[in-house]
Design an enzyme around this catalytic site. Sequence first.
Site, PDB file in Angstrom:
ATOM      1  N   GLU A 133      50.031 -60.560 -36.092  1.00 26.03           N
ATOM      2  CA  GLU A 133      50.111 -59.526 -35.048  1.00 26.03           C
ATOM      3  C   GLU A 133      49.068 -58.464 -35.356  1.00 26.03           C
ATOM      4  O   GLU A 133      49.104 -57.849 -36.430  1.00 26.03           O
ATOM      5  CB  GLU A 133      51.509 -58.898 -34.982  1.00 26.03           C
ATOM      6  CG  GLU A 133      52.542 -59.848 -34.415  1.00 26.03           C
ATOM      7  CD  GLU A 133      53.915 -59.206 -34.178  1.00 26.03           C
ATOM      8  OE1 GLU A 133      53.975 -57.993 -33.900  1.00 26.03           O
ATOM      9  OE2 GLU A 133      54.910 -59.949 -34.268  1.00 26.03           O
ATOM     10  N   GLU A 189      58.979 -60.027 -39.129  1.00 22.78           N
ATOM     11  CA  GLU A 189      59.221 -58.643 -39.561  1.00 22.78           C
ATOM     12  C   GLU A 189      60.609 -58.517 -40.186  1.00 22.78           C
ATOM     13  O   GLU A 189      61.448 -57.717 -39.752  1.00 22.78           O
ATOM     14  CB  GLU A 189      59.005 -57.656 -38.399  1.00 22.78           C
ATOM     15  CG  GLU A 189      57.562 -57.676 -37.925  1.00 22.78           C
ATOM     16  CD  GLU A 189      57.121 -56.499 -37.057  1.00 22.78           C
ATOM     17  OE1 GLU A 189      57.982 -55.737 -36.581  1.00 22.78           O
ATOM     18  OE2 GLU A 189      55.897 -56.346 -36.869  1.00 22.78           O
TER      19      GLU A 189
HETATM   20  O1  AHR Z   1      54.231 -57.195 -30.502  1.00 20.15           O
HETATM   21  C1  AHR Z   1      55.311 -56.360 -30.256  1.00 20.15           C
HETATM   22  C2  AHR Z   1      56.263 -56.267 -31.436  1.00 20.15           C
HETATM   23  O2  AHR Z   1      55.606 -55.655 -32.502  1.00 20.15           O
HETATM   24  C3  AHR Z   1      56.743 -57.565 -32.004  1.00 20.15           C
HETATM   25  O3  AHR Z   1      57.835 -58.076 -31.323  1.00 20.15           O
HETATM   26  C4  AHR Z   1      57.130 -57.186 -33.393  1.00 20.15           C
HETATM   27  O4  AHR Z   1      57.009 -58.259 -34.305  1.00 20.15           O
HETATM   28  C5  AHR Z   1      56.218 -56.028 -33.726  1.00 20.15           C
HETATM   29  O5  AHR Z   1      56.891 -54.959 -34.234  1.00 20.15           O
END
Ligand code: AHR
Length: 515
Positions: free
Chosen positions: A319, A196
């Site tokens: 994710e 991110e």
């Molecule tokens: O999964 C939780 C968080 O969500 C992670 O650390 C991040 O990459 C995303 O914003």
Amino acid sequence: MKKIIVLVSVILLSSQSIFSQKETTVVTIKNSESAPIINKNIYGHFAEHLGRCIYGGFFVGDTSKIPNTNGVRNDIIKALKELKIPNLRWPGGCFADTYHWKDGIGPKENRPTIVNQWWGGVTEDNSFGTHDFLNLCELLGTEPYLAGNMGSGTVQEMADWVQYVNFNGKSPMSDLRVKNGRKEPWKVKIWGVGNEAWGCGGNMTADYYAGEYRKYATFMSDWSNSGGLMRVASGASSDDYNWTETLMKNIPNQMLGGVALHHYSVIDWAKKGDGVDFDEDLYFKTMKQALKMEELVTKHSAIMDKYDPNKKIALVVDEWGGWYEVEKGSNPGFLYQQNTMRDAVLAGATLNVFNNHAERVRMANLAQCVNVLQAVILTDKTKMLLTPTYYIMQMYSVHQDAKLLPLTINSPSYTFNGESLPALSASASKDKNGLVHISLVNVDSKKPNTIEIDLNELGIKSVSGVIVTSSKLQDHNTFDNPTKIQPAVFKGFQIKKGKLEVVIPPFSVVTLEGK
Ligand code: AHR
């Protein structure tokens, strides 16, 4: 599939009542020589240093009374092996860009502490580090996916990590590895270059990140992997198509193994709604976010197609999952939430999207594995339970490395408050043994739906099925009742003149096996 059937309690759905309602949706499934293989890595998981995922989740330490192997809970190891977990991403998430891997090697008593600045500000003792994680992956028979620190790290630190875990010969880092007790390199193939980067990874612009990526990727040399490293660029948040476009335009194709994408099914970041105590309005909104994955994957893929028409670079959805308010009374920074039938439906519908886009989506990671967000496993001291999402991942594991059977479906609508979503989704594959698996999801909260599939095209003579369903959307497994939701044998289908007619109950997920 057979194993599941033996394990589960049997629900025999009466076929008389269910076949009486009509309005049939025809699903056309094709055998196609040119269809891609569904990469097993689509079924990947994610373990971040966040809340009770690592410490107090996976890792209890080797002096714990909880049965463990090198400090990792045996019950978790067993459950993940049974899930055929293909890859595991670590150590973050946002944590990755704060993590200095050298703090997590060598004698545990000498390791410095780290304050987990993103997740609750807790102090960690670095007792779970590189060796602990990579040895765990070996034990699980799963491929490690290391997320490197670009945000607060250096190019040298990242290059050293690659040399430490992968170099076969004599070098400063491989000598250090041997000194720390590991002779053979682990040969880690999959590497994330930051996480991110547009947010917690450094608040970079896409242009700036692309430049940094080129530099990091250059020095992350391949030491001993025969096929080279798969470097994954930190990707877009949901529909930030400009991010993907900028990366694809500015980074040479040969430097990219994958481009990531993160998308959470969150209804409103300021007011996420409860994980268990939700009404139909919240359910509908969560499903709307989940089903958006189809549009996201389609549009990000189309951008990638412009620069990489031969689809050499993977879209890595590293994710995804549902994100709700933390469970009442729990640490707000720990992201602990329960897991209901809503999550089961969300998982099934999302995995159908990934399967159907197998040509471009070749890896994905559910967030997260244990005790965080849409977890497959929850623990409470000595107790452990498997969530409804676990069972969906297990049911769908039959698609891992199977050949996609492309399908078309003209779904009826699930309508709520004047808005509509497609009620049904499906994906299908044929495995190495010739078994056909068809996964079906009914998102509709009230209406069963009838599906018809022509079996002649697929050469199927007999069918069996497994279902995950329950009487209420809010149903979930608890430590007092850990088996309330489990897969059950599904009999809600009949074969007539080579046509399979399936009645799929509301908010449920079915996988059929045909031979
Ligand atoms: O999964 C939780 C968080 O969500 C992670 O650390 C991040 O990459 C995303 O914003």
